[in-house]
Design an enzyme around this catalytic site. Sequence first.
Site, PDB file in Angstrom:
ATOM      1  N   HIS A  48     130.598  79.294 134.898  1.00 47.87           N
ATOM      2  CA  HIS A  48     129.585  80.351 134.897  1.00 47.87           C
ATOM      3  C   HIS A  48     129.073  80.540 133.473  1.00 47.87           C
ATOM      4  O   HIS A  48     129.759  80.217 132.499  1.00 47.87           O
ATOM      5  CB  HIS A  48     130.177  81.672 135.409  1.00 47.87           C
TER       6      HIS A  48
ATOM      7  N   SER B 283     126.627  85.436 141.562  1.00 42.44           N
ATOM      8  CA  SER B 283     127.320  85.693 140.299  1.00 42.44           C
ATOM      9  C   SER B 283     126.525  85.296 139.066  1.00 42.44           C
ATOM     10  O   SER B 283     126.780  85.798 137.974  1.00 42.44           O
ATOM     11  CB  SER B 283     128.659  84.948 140.291  1.00 42.44           C
TER      12      SER B 283
END
Length: 269
Positions: free
Chosen positions: A250, A44
Amino acid sequence: MRRSRFAASVTSLLLATGLALTGAATAQASSTAATGGYVALGDSYSSGVGSGSYISSSGSCDRSTKAFPYLWNAAHSPSSFAFNACSGATTDDVLAGQLGSLNSSTALVSISIGGNDAGFADIMTTCVLSSDSSCVSKINNAKAYVDSTLPGKLDTVYNAISAKAPSARVVVLGYPRFYLLGQSCLGLSDTKRSAINSAADYIDAAIQKRALDHDFVFGDVRSPFSSHEICSGDSWLHSVNWLDIGESYHPTAAGQSGGYLPVFTANAS
């Protein structure tokens, strides 16, 4: 890293408690990639989870038009571009489903991988939900895995890339430290933050060693993320994202364009 596991775990926590692209980067062209194809592999952190603007056809892989591979392709126009990175990917997932675009004409490959193998989602879930000692214990278990098992997993992936794309320049991207320490900041304790940062350093060191032993290039993103960690005044990383739990921990769009993209561009040629 694995989005769904972390999303489910943090969602349960919330229910229980009630609770950016630089001029220098675009200017630096890659003559190597211009004469061949570019393939973006990984998890990711390469697909762009956290940066928004997801490509609908990518489904649960959550590939973003603001991810560094997409931005680099737009700026440099290689002869071909395959965006295969996928949210949640492990080394086994890369081997099983991401290598089909590699061939003898591939000139450039990027990859970030290893975090999910080492249990990133479980670490963050434990550190958010549990005590300092439980968080540190989970991180120590992950470090033991990094010592005993991850190098062999990385070797298998790197060997497969070299076999399928023997002429390619391979840039292996690491992971940033999550927290700016020594700040007054809501959320996890200083003990947890320090332990999480040490885990990032630990896995980066292991990934760098394996990459260099395969004659690949290691792109270290920790320096550009310095002063842009969680608890800084200008974070390029999501903490717990209330609107989309899966984006937690993230990089933001600014983290992709200001952190990952310049590092990849500098190492792509």
